[in-house]
Enzyme design. Structure first.
Site, PDB file in Angstrom:
ATOM      1  N   ASP A 272       4.879  -4.237  -6.403  1.00  0.00           N
ATOM      2  CA  ASP A 272       4.101  -3.500  -5.225  1.00  0.00           C
ATOM      3  C   ASP A 272       4.913  -2.294  -5.194  1.00  0.00           C
ATOM      4  O   ASP A 272       5.794  -2.328  -5.642  1.00  0.00           O
ATOM      5  CB  ASP A 272       4.064  -4.572  -4.135  1.00  0.00           C
ATOM      6  CG  ASP A 272       2.929  -4.210  -3.083  1.00  0.00           C
ATOM      7  OD1 ASP A 272       2.407  -2.982  -3.421  1.00  0.00           O
ATOM      8  OD2 ASP A 272       2.683  -4.713  -2.341  1.00  0.00           O
TER       9      ASP A 272
HETATM   10  C1  BGC Z   1       0.096  -2.960  -0.977  1.00  0.00           C
HETATM   11  C2  BGC Z   1      -0.708  -3.261  -2.191  1.00  0.00           C
HETATM   12  C3  BGC Z   1      -1.379  -2.172  -2.747  1.00  0.00           C
HETATM   13  C4  BGC Z   1      -0.362  -1.104  -2.919  1.00  0.00           C
HETATM   14  C5  BGC Z   1      -1.041   0.346  -3.714  1.00  0.00           C
HETATM   15  C6  BGC Z   1       0.945  -1.544  -1.235  1.00  0.00           C
HETATM   16  O1  BGC Z   1       1.391  -1.119  -0.109  1.00  0.00           O
HETATM   17  O2  BGC Z   1       0.977  -3.814  -0.595  1.00  0.00           O
HETATM   18  O3  BGC Z   1      -1.439  -4.424  -2.001  1.00  0.00           O
HETATM   19  O4  BGC Z   1      -2.145  -2.315  -4.087  1.00  0.00           O
HETATM   20  O5  BGC Z   1       0.267  -0.753  -1.862  1.00  0.00           O
HETATM   21  O6  BGC Z   1      -1.830   0.911  -2.781  1.00  0.00           O
END
Ligand code: BGC
Length: 738
Positions: A272
């Site tokens: 993530d």
């Molecule tokens: C979120 C993800 C997301 C990623 C990219 C993160 O903060 O938890 O779900 O895909 O950011 O934007």
């Protein structure tokens, strides 16, 4: 002649002599990895063999905010990503950046939130949604969508409940598999997230969750397992939180022992955004691609809010990976294995053979139609004491009131929020559905908490009450907003935002035909007014077509068929996880174990406000002739269940028939009932259909931590088929022999 040119000429010349054809980057055009006729594994092997250690190391981190590292020399493209899961979202920066009013928006179709899709219980619909999203990904020149979200709704307060598919692992698994298969069939890469147990936003980068192995395998893993085993999902995103002491990005139990060894995952694990805290431990645990990367990551990482939130990044840069290999903390084979996974996915998705140049059309009529059908099917009619559907013969004047009536609430906040080209508000939808047969008037009634109020609360409420008084019907549209329910923070409480309960009470006192419509991503408390209104409709966040869905359901153009994918507690304290959330000193114990959602309510005997699976229709359904065969069988053999369902009312409608299994007394404590099958059946008035289910051994099994495996114990299983988890209409049984 400059030296560079001379060298290039020499290379080209010698290539010509030995019969090698080079492309613009100087890569061998005839190389086996460029040959689409060869298998993915053959191509990966060939390409890997041509890469230098530096090139391999470079592939373990992104090149930008939403792109993996391209290697021009070999013609390896970047994987171009976009956020999801309920539509294609801007990829130019963090949600704080791309949600800002100043950002040039990337527009795409906004589908209902995952929780709404789950409320449809319609797998074919989810597949259509996945296909439409994948087509938009390609049309916009991207390759990968960061979704679906497969985390379980453990507590009503989790800020991202709206993204997921609810509280039940079986339902979430079915939804996830349908979405993934559809996306992959289009040659677009999905990324199931967030593995594992991202169930609260509170301190999401630091919280350590203590979860029993059994709860992991029975509640938090099954949707991910199904994604791997049944949909052969290409990418898994690790969660921010720690599970049992280790960050998910450096958790070998999750990423290697479970994902790869137990389930056979062969794609790659992506971090993530900002979830990594080490080099060697991360690679060795089985995490393959760190995001974001490059200069964008370095700038972002220096920001005070990035540091304050606890993000970690920049650990899998080429220099750090090479140093880790040089010092022996990471083997070259481990790096190769990560690159292998990334390349395997790229070849499987066809990125080498059919790049997505973009410039396609998005938000086509067909995609809009999917969004509208999805929004309509997501609506759950929670209560109806005869007030719905609206009869224009009687409802000459309708007051539409509330902070969500004239403001679109397409989705919750954060990285999933899609910017659509248009949005239909509840007021628009009601107006349209009335077709001019009723007179519609509007009053705000209460400003949404956190949004600008033009008048003081009392004045707003008085205005709404006066309007309700002189109208035949009042429709109060309330709920949450993307600023009050979203990623990065949890809800403050289970109550409706400030002033909304008071508004409903006041309007209900003024007009006995008050219908409450709620747009939110998780349950809300209704105890103050539920007994005083004749109808309650739950519309979740319905995407760009939410308003049409609400209007159509209220006027009966759509017969509601949604069923709750979560239990609605009367009060927050009734939630099984209450008292074990959000944890203390950055530790939270999942003390309720496997008793999440209805499993917990059934065990404690607490009466929910609305049970899991509940949802009313404008017609009625009769269940009959349940057959369970064979009555007795050996371990490993499936059981067939069939029954007849008849539409006994006067309108066409769809019923979601649910099958729950009741396990025999076992060595380990088991839930009273568990969802193991469902079918959404569309019936004309008077029509009967026979539906059938197959119950296999997996459905009968529980996870025994003692042997670290699933077991089906002999005994008599109850088969409960019904219209909700607590509205069982037909029962049978079978015996699993010794
Ligand atoms: C979120 C993800 C997301 C990623 C990219 C993160 O903060 O938890 O779900 O895909 O950011 O934007």
């Amino acid at each position: 002649m400059p030296l560079k040119l001379a060298v290039l000429l020499l290379v080209l010349l010698s290539a010509a002599v030995v019969g090698v054809r080079l492309d613009a980057q100087g890569a061998d055009r005839a190389a086996p990895y460029k040959n689409p006729v060869l298998t993915v594994d053959e191509r990966v092997k060939d390409l890997l063999g041509r890469m230098t250690a530096e090139e391999k190391a470079a592939m373990l981190s992104g090149s930008g905010w939403m792109e993996s590292q391209p290697i021009a020399r070999l013609g390896i493209p970047a994987i171009k990503m976009a956020d999801g899961p309920m539509g294609v979202r801007n990829w130019r920066g963090s949600s704080a950046v791309t949600n800002a009013a100043a950002t040039v928006p990337v527009t795409a179709t906004a589908f209902p939130a995952g929780i709404g899709m789950a409320a449809s219980w319609d797998l074919e619909l989810v597949a259509r949604e996945g296909r439409a999203i994948a087509q938009e990904v390609k049309a916009l020149g991207r390759d990968m969508i960061l979704g679906p979200t497969l985390n379980i709704n453990r507590v009503p307060l989790w800020g991202r409940n709206f993204e997921g598919y609810g509280e039940d692992p079986y339902l979430a698994a079915r939804m996830g598999v349908a979405y993934i298969k559809a996306v992959q069939a289009e040659g677009v890469i999905p990324s199931v997230k967030h593995f594992a147990a991202n169930n609260e936003e509170y301190e999401r980068h630091r919280i350590d969750e203590k979860i029993s192995e059994r709860a992991l395998h029975e509640i938090y893993f099954p949707a991910f397992k199904a994604a791997v085993r049944e949909a052969d999902v290409w990418v898994v995103m690790n969660a921010y939180n720690k599970v049992n002491g280790l960050w998910c990005a450096e958790n070998p139990y999750l990423l290697t022992d479970t994902l790869r060894k137990r389930w056979g995952f062969r794609g790659f694990v992506i971090s993530d955004w900002g979830s990594t805290y080490s080099t060697a431990a991360t690679i060795n645990a089985g995490m393959d691609l760190e995001m974001p990367g490059g200069e964008r990551m370095r700038i972002w990482l220096k920001k005070p809010e990035t540091i304050r939130d606890g993000n970690g990044a920049g650990w899998l840069t080429a220099d750090k990976v090479l140093a880790a290999v040089a010092s022996g903390r990471v083997t070259q084979e481990a790096v190769d294995e990560s690159v292998r996974g990334i390349l395997r996915v790229m070849f499987s998705a066809g990125l080498f053979d059919h790049p997505h140049p973009g410039a396609g059309e998005v938000d086509t009529l067909e995609q809009r139609q999917v969004a509208r059908t999805a929004a309509s099917e997501s609506v759950v009619l929670l209560k109806n004491a005869g007030a719905l559907p609206l009869d224009p013969e009687k409802a000459h004047t309708i007051a539409v009131i509330g902070p969500s009536a004239a403001v679109p609430r397409t989705g919750g906040g954060g990285s999933s929020l899609v910017r659509p080209k248009y949005m239909v508000t509840a007021l628009d939808g009601i107006q349209e559905a009335s077709g001019g047969r009723s007179e519609i008037a509007y009053a705000l009634g209460a400003a949404m908490e956190g949004e600008e109020a033009v008048q003081p609360p009392q004045a707003l409420r008085d205005e709404a009450v006066a309007l309700a008084k002189k109208s035949d019907v009042a429709v109060v549209v309330v709920g949450y907003s993307a600023k009050l329910e979203g990623e990065g923070f949890d809800r403050k409480s289970m109550d409706l935002p400030a002033g909304q309960d008071e508004l409903i009470e006041a309007v209900a006192a003024a007009n006995q035909n008050t219908i409450v419509v709620i747009q939110a991503g998780a349950p809300v408390t209704m105890s103050r007014w539920i007994g005083r209104v004749p109808a309650v409709v739950y519309a979740w966040y319905g995407g760009q077509e939410a308003g049409h869905a609400i209007g159509d359901v209220l006027f009966g153009a759509v017969n509601p068929s949604g069923k709750l994918p979560v239990t609605f507690p009367k009060e927050l304290k009734d939630s099984p996880a209450y008292g074990h959330y959000p944890g203390e000193n950055l530790h939270v114990e999942y003390a309720e174990g496997i008793y999440v959602g209805y499993r917990g309510f059934d065990k404690s005997g607490v009466e929910p406000l609305f049970p899991f699976g509940h949802g009313l229709s404008y017609t009625t359904f009769e269940y009959s002739r349940l057959k369970v065969a064979p009555a007795r069988m050996a371990v490993g053999k499936p059981v067939n269940v069939s029954l007849r369902v008849r539409n006994s009312g006067r309108r066409a409608g769809a019923e979601v028939v649910q099958l729950y299994l009741q396990a025999p007394p076992s060595r380990l404590d088991r839930p009273i009932r568990e969802l193991k099958g469902f079918d959404r059946v569309v019936l004309q008035p008077g029509e009967t259909k026979t539906i059938s289910f197959k119950i296999n051994q997996d459905a009968m099994s529980f996870y025994d931590t003692g042997i670290q495996d699933w077991v089906a114990e002999p005994g008599k299983f109850g088969v409960l088929v019904g219209a909700s988890s607590r509205d069982i209409r037909a029962q049978g049984e079978f015996e699993l022999a010794q």
